[in-house]
Design a protein around this motif. Sequence first.
Motif, PDB file in Angstrom:
ATOM      1  N   GLY A  73      57.309  -0.980  -7.718  1.00 20.25           N
ATOM      2  CA  GLY A  73      58.172  -1.517  -6.672  1.00 20.25           C
ATOM      3  C   GLY A  73      59.634  -1.239  -6.956  1.00 20.25           C
ATOM      4  N   PHE A  74      60.020  -1.338  -8.220  1.00 19.87           N
ATOM      5  CA  PHE A  74      61.397  -1.026  -8.617  1.00 19.87           C
ATOM      6  C   PHE A  74      61.689   0.453  -8.379  1.00 19.87           C
ATOM      7  CE2 PHE A  74      64.399   0.359 -11.960  1.00 19.87           C
ATOM      8  CZ  PHE A  74      65.489  -0.415 -11.621  1.00 19.87           C
ATOM      9  N   PHE A  75      60.735   1.327  -8.721  1.00 18.98           N
ATOM     10  CA  PHE A  75      60.926   2.763  -8.496  1.00 18.98           C
ATOM     11  C   PHE A  75      61.141   3.041  -7.010  1.00 18.98           C
ATOM     12  CE2 PHE A  75      59.353   6.995  -7.457  1.00 18.98           C
ATOM     13  CZ  PHE A  75      60.012   7.785  -8.383  1.00 18.98           C
ATOM     14  N   ASP A  76      60.318   2.452  -6.156  1.00 20.77           N
ATOM     15  CA  ASP A  76      60.486   2.634  -4.711  1.00 20.77           C
ATOM     16  C   ASP A  76      61.866   2.167  -4.262  1.00 20.77           C
ATOM     17  OD1 ASP A  76      58.048   3.800  -4.229  1.00 20.77           O
ATOM     18  OD2 ASP A  76      57.118   2.034  -3.325  1.00 20.77           O
ATOM     19  N   SER A  77      62.267   0.975  -4.731  1.00 19.13           N
ATOM     20  CA  SER A  77      63.556   0.411  -4.314  1.00 19.13           C
ATOM     21  C   SER A  77      64.730   1.273  -4.757  1.00 19.13           C
ATOM     22  CB  SER A  77      63.715  -1.006  -4.878  1.00 19.13           C
ATOM     23  OG  SER A  77      62.772  -1.886  -4.321  1.00 19.13           O
ATOM     24  N   MET A  78      64.649   1.816  -5.965  1.00 22.09           N
ATOM     25  CA  MET A  78      65.752   2.616  -6.480  1.00 22.09           C
ATOM     26  C   MET A  78      65.831   3.990  -5.816  1.00 22.09           C
ATOM     27  SD  MET A  78      67.493   0.696  -8.478  1.00 22.09           S
ATOM     28  CE  MET A  78      68.520   1.790  -9.479  1.00 22.09           C
ATOM     29  N   THR A  79      64.695   4.596  -5.500  1.00 15.56           N
ATOM     30  CA  THR A  79      64.738   5.877  -4.783  1.00 15.56           C
ATOM     31  C   THR A  79      65.173   5.661  -3.335  1.00 15.56           C
ATOM     32  OG1 THR A  79      62.338   5.713  -4.415  1.00 15.56           O
ATOM     33  CG2 THR A  79      63.075   7.047  -6.268  1.00 15.56           C
ATOM     34  N   TRP A  80      64.769   4.545  -2.748  1.00 16.26           N
ATOM     35  CA  TRP A  80      65.259   4.153  -1.422  1.00 16.26           C
ATOM     36  C   TRP A  80      66.775   4.005  -1.486  1.00 16.26           C
ATOM     37  CZ3 TRP A  80      62.803  -0.670   1.458  1.00 16.26           C
ATOM     38  CH2 TRP A  80      63.502  -0.926   2.639  1.00 16.26           C
ATOM     39  N   LEU A  81      67.267   3.315  -2.517  1.00 17.96           N
ATOM     40  CA  LEU A  81      68.701   3.127  -2.704  1.00 17.96           C
ATOM     41  C   LEU A  81      69.433   4.462  -2.804  1.00 17.96           C
ATOM     42  CD1 LEU A  81      70.902   0.869  -3.329  1.00 17.96           C
ATOM     43  CD2 LEU A  81      70.491   1.428  -5.731  1.00 17.96           C
ATOM     44  N   ALA A  82      68.778   5.441  -3.406  1.00 20.50           N
ATOM     45  CA  ALA A  82      69.388   6.761  -3.575  1.00 20.50           C
ATOM     46  C   ALA A  82      69.410   7.575  -2.283  1.00 20.50           C
ATOM     47  CB  ALA A  82      68.641   7.544  -4.654  1.00 20.50           C
ATOM     48  N   GLY A  83      68.722   7.092  -1.246  1.00 18.99           N
ATOM     49  CA  GLY A  83      68.670   7.813   0.021  1.00 18.99           C
ATOM     50  C   GLY A  83      67.482   8.737   0.135  1.00 18.99           C
ATOM     51  N   ALA A  84      66.492   8.559  -0.743  1.00 22.54           N
ATOM     52  CA  ALA A  84      65.318   9.420  -0.733  1.00 22.54           C
ATOM     53  C   ALA A  84      64.389   9.093   0.431  1.00 22.54           C
ATOM     54  CB  ALA A  84      64.551   9.271  -2.050  1.00 22.54           C
ATOM     55  N   SER A  85      63.573  10.055   0.799  1.00 16.35           N
ATOM     56  CA  SER A  85      62.538   9.851   1.821  1.00 16.35           C
ATOM     57  C   SER A  85      61.294  10.645   1.423  1.00 16.35           C
ATOM     58  CB  SER A  85      63.045  10.278   3.197  1.00 16.35           C
ATOM     59  OG  SER A  85      63.552  11.606   3.155  1.00 16.35           O
ATOM     60  N   PRO A  86      60.648  10.257   0.322  1.00 14.35           N
ATOM     61  CA  PRO A  86      59.518  11.032  -0.196  1.00 14.35           C
ATOM     62  C   PRO A  86      58.229  10.884   0.593  1.00 14.35           C
ATOM     63  CG  PRO A  86      59.831   9.067  -1.513  1.00 14.35           C
ATOM     64  CD  PRO A  86      60.986   9.114  -0.554  1.00 14.35           C
ATOM     65  N   PHE A  87      58.129   9.823   1.398  1.00 16.43           N
ATOM     66  CA  PHE A  87      56.885   9.557   2.118  1.00 16.43           C
ATOM     67  C   PHE A  87      57.134   9.476   3.618  1.00 16.43           C
ATOM     68  CE2 PHE A  87      56.475   6.791  -1.839  1.00 16.43           C
ATOM     69  CZ  PHE A  87      55.882   7.792  -2.591  1.00 16.43           C
ATOM     70  N   LYS A  88      56.291  10.150   4.365  1.00 14.23           N
ATOM     71  CA  LYS A  88      56.335  10.067   5.823  1.00 14.23           C
ATOM     72  C   LYS A  88      54.898  10.075   6.350  1.00 14.23           C
ATOM     73  CE  LYS A  88      60.842  10.210   6.460  1.00 14.23           C
ATOM     74  NZ  LYS A  88      61.574   9.053   7.021  1.00 14.23           N
ATOM     75  N   THR A  89      54.692   9.366   7.448  1.00 14.69           N
ATOM     76  CA  THR A  89      53.387   9.346   8.105  1.00 14.69           C
ATOM     77  C   THR A  89      53.591   9.680   9.572  1.00 14.69           C
ATOM     78  OG1 THR A  89      52.644   7.590   6.595  1.00 14.69           O
ATOM     79  CG2 THR A  89      51.322   7.977   8.575  1.00 14.69           C
TER      80      THR A  89
END
Length: 451
Positions: A200-216
């Motif tokens: 969950g922390f990894f998701d939050s930090m990559t989200w914070l970085a502006g990442a978009s690794p997952f799309k559906t």
Amino acid sequence: MKFTMKKAVAFVGAAAMLVPLAACGNSSSSTAGDSSSSDKTINLTVWSWDSTLPRTVEGFEKANPNIKVKVTNAGTNKDEYTALSNAIEAGSGAPDLAQIEYYALPEYIIRGNLENIGDLGASDFSDFYTPGTWASVHVNDGVWALPMDSGPMAWFYNKDVFDKAGVDPTQVKTWDDFYEAAKKVRATGSYITSDSGDAGFFDSMTWLAGASPFKTSSDGKTVSINLTSDDKVESFIDFWQKMISEDLIDTKTVGWSDDWNKGLNDGSIASLLTGAWMPYNLLSGAPDGDGKWRITQMPTADGSATNSENGGSSLAVIKSDDKAKVEAAYKFAEYACHNAEGIKTRVDGGAFPADNDTLKSDDFLSMTSLTDSDGNAHEYFGGQKFNEELAKAAANVSTGYSFLPFEVYARGKFGDFVSNAYTGKGKLSDGIAAWEKDLKSYAENQGYTVK
């Protein structure tokens, strides 16, 4: 057990202690004071581990005497989701409503397990909730749940430790700044923070970085999984690997363990990058920190004023052919999550709000103390108006991040692949690459087209 309760509360972004907060709301809901027009008794079952939701039942049933609500704790997050998925698949035993965290919601939306409550009136609520929470429930032109609470990221820090290190966290704006601060904190004998490999922390930090690794895709048939090719994901991996390699974060102490609470209590873990639901967990888990802790905004990759969520959950109506039950279930969800009276009841119980009205309330913003379970007030954050800082964090949450439609599985597998990086036996980048490979394989086995 006390620890179990604190951990469960943390996942939902609520408080572990009871605390009187003042909330306001101008919901135009017809639920309060409007009983159902039918005389037939409707019995609703709600699955939720949140301690504040049962407190709304009395007020709701008073306004709707023919609707009876039973709130059952079917387990916390993953345990509940396993039971919920099994019941839905079996065609019996599922509740009428379920608490579902934002990260797990896409899975149930894609499967067609939830009612589109936008058709029942929720589509009008877009301005009522914070952008991050609304984006989590408003998917593909449907509204699939109502936000119960929120978990905007914030930086909680022990001021005494940082003063000793000669660091002012309010002036730490970038990840480079954070790295330099970590070295100074480490020189005092403390770690700036801890992380033993939390998905969950990894998701939050990559989200914070502006990442978009997952799309559906909108039809739910195609998923994109691009962890290794997203440069924003890479920026966090590089940053965090440097922190791990130079022994600047505590990677041995597992979050929510007794040792973790001890580290927060004695200052050996000097700060946390976590959700806005943390204040009451600090009060109960690290009582010796009373008066020493403060809150400021998250440091970001480039110092920009952006943010992400960490935790928080919604209340969803489970798909049913019984129209009367669906309408009654929606009424309860609307009362608990949108009606001013229902929200006040939950916030008074300790939930961190997802609605703009409460986050703008003078009473909420002016709070300087936390109240423990014995009714004693504590200026844990040294007299700081801590909700002002948390409300600012909520307003800064970006809305471009998407979770996988099998995020529960993904988070469950994260530790299998990254654990070596946190014990010095491997690289974080290699672990993330292996995790990506597993996620793609799993998606294909589940019938998704993978990009």
